[in-house]
Design an enzyme around this catalytic site. Structure first.
Site, short mmCIF file in Angstrom:
data_model
loop_
_atom_site.label_atom_id
_atom_site.label_comp_id
_atom_site.label_asym_id
_atom_site.label_seq_id
_atom_site.Cartn_x
_atom_site.Cartn_y
_atom_site.Cartn_z
N LEU A 37 0.69 -1.58 0.32
CA LEU A 37 0.10 0.08 -0.36
C LEU A 37 0.94 0.85 0.29
O LEU A 37 0.21 2.13 -0.69
CB LEU A 37 -1.15 -0.12 1.31
CG LEU A 37 -2.15 -0.75 1.11
CD1 LEU A 37 -3.24 -1.31 2.77
CD2 LEU A 37 -3.51 -0.27 -0.01
N ASP A 56 12.12 2.84 3.51
CA ASP A 56 11.42 1.40 4.22
C ASP A 56 12.38 1.32 5.39
O ASP A 56 13.77 1.84 4.48
CB ASP A 56 10.99 0.31 3.63
CG ASP A 56 11.19 -1.04 3.33
OD1 ASP A 56 9.74 -0.90 3.00
OD2 ASP A 56 11.61 -1.63 3.55
N ASN A 109 2.46 5.56 6.59
CA ASN A 109 2.05 4.23 6.52
C ASN A 109 2.06 3.12 6.57
O ASN A 109 2.07 1.89 7.52
CB ASN A 109 1.78 4.22 4.76
CG ASN A 109 1.52 2.83 4.64
OD1 ASN A 109 0.60 2.50 3.89
ND2 ASN A 109 2.83 2.36 4.24
N TYR A 175 -2.92 -3.56 17.05
CA TYR A 175 -2.53 -3.21 16.15
C TYR A 175 -3.97 -2.46 15.81
O TYR A 175 -3.98 -1.54 15.78
CB TYR A 175 -2.66 -4.51 15.13
CG TYR A 175 -3.28 -3.74 13.66
CD1 TYR A 175 -1.76 -3.52 13.05
CD2 TYR A 175 -4.56 -3.92 12.81
CE1 TYR A 175 -2.11 -3.00 11.80
CE2 TYR A 175 -4.43 -3.31 11.95
CZ TYR A 175 -3.71 -2.98 10.82
OH TYR A 175 -4.17 -2.55 9.71
N LYS A 179 -4.56 1.30 15.55
CA LYS A 179 -5.17 2.12 15.03
C LYS A 179 -6.04 3.03 14.97
O LYS A 179 -6.39 4.06 14.56
CB LYS A 179 -5.69 1.33 14.10
CG LYS A 179 -4.83 0.16 12.85
CD LYS A 179 -3.74 1.53 12.15
CE LYS A 179 -3.14 0.62 11.10
NZ LYS A 179 -2.68 1.45 10.48
N THR A 209 -3.74 -7.51 0.61
CA THR A 209 -1.99 -7.85 1.04
C THR A 209 -1.76 -9.02 1.88
O THR A 209 -2.98 -9.57 1.34
CB THR A 209 -2.17 -6.33 1.79
OG1 THR A 209 -3.01 -6.83 3.13
CG2 THR A 209 -2.79 -5.51 1.81
#
Length: 331
Positions: A37, A56, A109, A175, A179, A209
Site C-alpha cells: 500500500l 522503508d 503508513n 494493532y 489504529k 495485501t
C-alpha cells in the site's frame, strides 16, 4: 443517518477550469512505502506531480522503489529508517527539505504486525506494534507539523488507519489499539492545526495485501486475480476489497487543493467503494432522577441503553451463495 449508495463514474480532474488535483511543486513523505500500500500511495502522489521521499526499513527496497518512481518520470529519493523515533521522523523531514526544498504532505503508513490473542501476547509484541504504528505516526506527524507551520503555507497530514481500529479484530490487541489511537489523533490534530491551514485525515484502506489475502473467503479470489481474473462485484463493491492501487486514489485527493476543506475525517476506500466512517457517539441514552445506582442500572439495562448493543469485530465477508466455484469465472 442515511447512507448514500451512489455509483459514480470517474469525472475529469479539472474543476471549474482549474486543476486542483495537480500536485506539481508539492513534496511528500510516505513512510513504509517500499512495497504494498505504501508504494501505491507514493506512486499515486508521484503520478500527480509530487516529489516523494520513499521510506522503508530495508535500504535496498527503499532505493528500488525510488528508482521505479524516477524511471516513470517522477522525482523521488529514499530514506532507510525504522519509523518510531523522533530521530527517524526528523531524518525524513530533513531529507524532503534537503532534496526538494520543502514539505507539504506527510503520509504515515509504516507498520508491522505481531498478532496474538490477549493471553499469549507478550510485552514485546505489544510494544513493537504500538511503537511503529502509534508512536511512529505521532513522531512523523509532529516533525511534519513543525516544518509546515514554519513554512506558513499549510499542509496535509494523511494518517493510515484500519477497519481493525474502527471495530476491533480478533488477535490484534496491539494493532487495533494503535489504529484506533490514530483515528483519535486525526480528529485531535485537525482541531489543533486548523488555524495553520494543515488538514489531518485518516485513510481506512481495504486491499489485497499479505495480511488480507490469507482470509479464507478472499484467498481463492486473490489467487485468481494474480492469474489475471477480475475480482467479482461482491468483493469490489460489497466488501470494498480490491488492489492496493484502488486504495491509492484517496491519498493524492487528500493531498490536493480539492480537499482543502476536508479535515478530521476517517475515510474508507477499497475496490469500488468509498465510505465515510462515523465518529463514535452515544447510541442510546437513559436518565434516572437523582442519579444511577447499580440496582437501577441492572433493572433498566435490557429495556433502555442495552436494548440494542453495539457489534464488535470486522464482519465476515458475505460470499454470495451463487458465487462461482471457480473464481476465475466471476464477474
Amino acid at each position: 443517518m442515511a447512507m448514500s449508495n451512489e455509483t459514480l463514474q470517474n469525472p475529469p480532474t479539472a474543476l471549474n477550469g482549474r486543476q486542483p488535483l495537480d500536485l506539481t511543486g508539492k513534496v511528500a513523505v510516505v513512510t513504509g512505502s517500499g512495497r504494498g500500500l505504501g508504494l501505491a500511495y507514493a506512486t499515486a502522489l508521484a503520478a500527480a506531480g509530487a516529489a516523494v521521499v520513499v521510506n522503508d526499513l530495508d535500504a535496498e527496497v527503499a532505493d528500488a522503489a525510488a528508482a521505479t518512481l524516477t524511471a516513470a518520470g517522477g522525482r523521488a529519493v529514499a530514506v532507510a529508517a525504522a519509523v518510531g523515533t523522533a530521530e527517524a521522523a526528523q531524518a525524513l523531514v530533513d531529507r524532503a527539505v534537503d532534496a526538494f526544498g520543502r514539505l507539504d504532505v506527510m503520509v504515515t503508513n509504516a507498520g508491522i504486525l505481531r498478532d496474538r490473542v490477549l493471553w499469549k501476547m507478550t510485552d514485546e509484541d505489544f510494544d513493537a506494534v504500538v511503537a511503529t504504528h502509534l508512536r511512529g505516526t505521532f513522531t512523523c506527524a509532529r516533525a511534519a507539523a513543525v516544518r509546515m507551520r514554519e513554512q506558513g503555507e499549510g499542509g496535509r497530514l494523511i494518517l493510515i488507519g484500519s477497519p481493525a481500529g474502527q471495530r476491533g479484530n480478533f488477535g490484534q490487541t496491539n494493532y487495533a489499539a494503535a489504529k484506533a489511537g490514530i483515528a483519535a489523533m486525526a480528529r485531535t490534530w485537525s482541531m489543533e492545526l486548523g488555524r495553520s491551514g494543515i488538514t489531518v485525515n485518516a485513510v481506512v484502506p481495504v486491499a489485497a495485501t499479505a495480511m488480507t489475502e490469507t482470509v479464507p473467503a478472499f484467498a481463492p479470489y486473490v489467487e485468481a486475480m494474480r492469474q489475471g481474473a477480475p475480482l467479482p462485484d461482491f468483493l469490489r463493491k460489497g466488501e470494498g476489497f480490491g488492489t492496493a492501487e484502488d486504495c491509492a486514489a484517496l491519498v493524492p485527493f487528500l493531498a490536493s487543493d480539492a480537499a482543502r476543506e476536508v479535515t478530521g475525517q476517517c475515510i474508507g476506500i477499497g475496490g469500488d467503494r468509498l465510505a465515510l466512517w462515523s465518529h463514535p457517539q452515544e447510541a442510546a441514552v437513559a436518565y434516572a432522577n437523582g442519579g444511577w445506582r447499580p440496582e437501577t442500572i441492572a433493572a433498566a439495562w435490557a429495556t433502555s441503553v442495552g436494548r440494542e448493543p453495539q457489534t464488535v469485530g470486522i464482519p465476515a465477508p458475505a460470499v454470495p451463495a451463487a458465487a462461482p466455484a471457480t473464481p476465475g469465472g466471476a464477474k
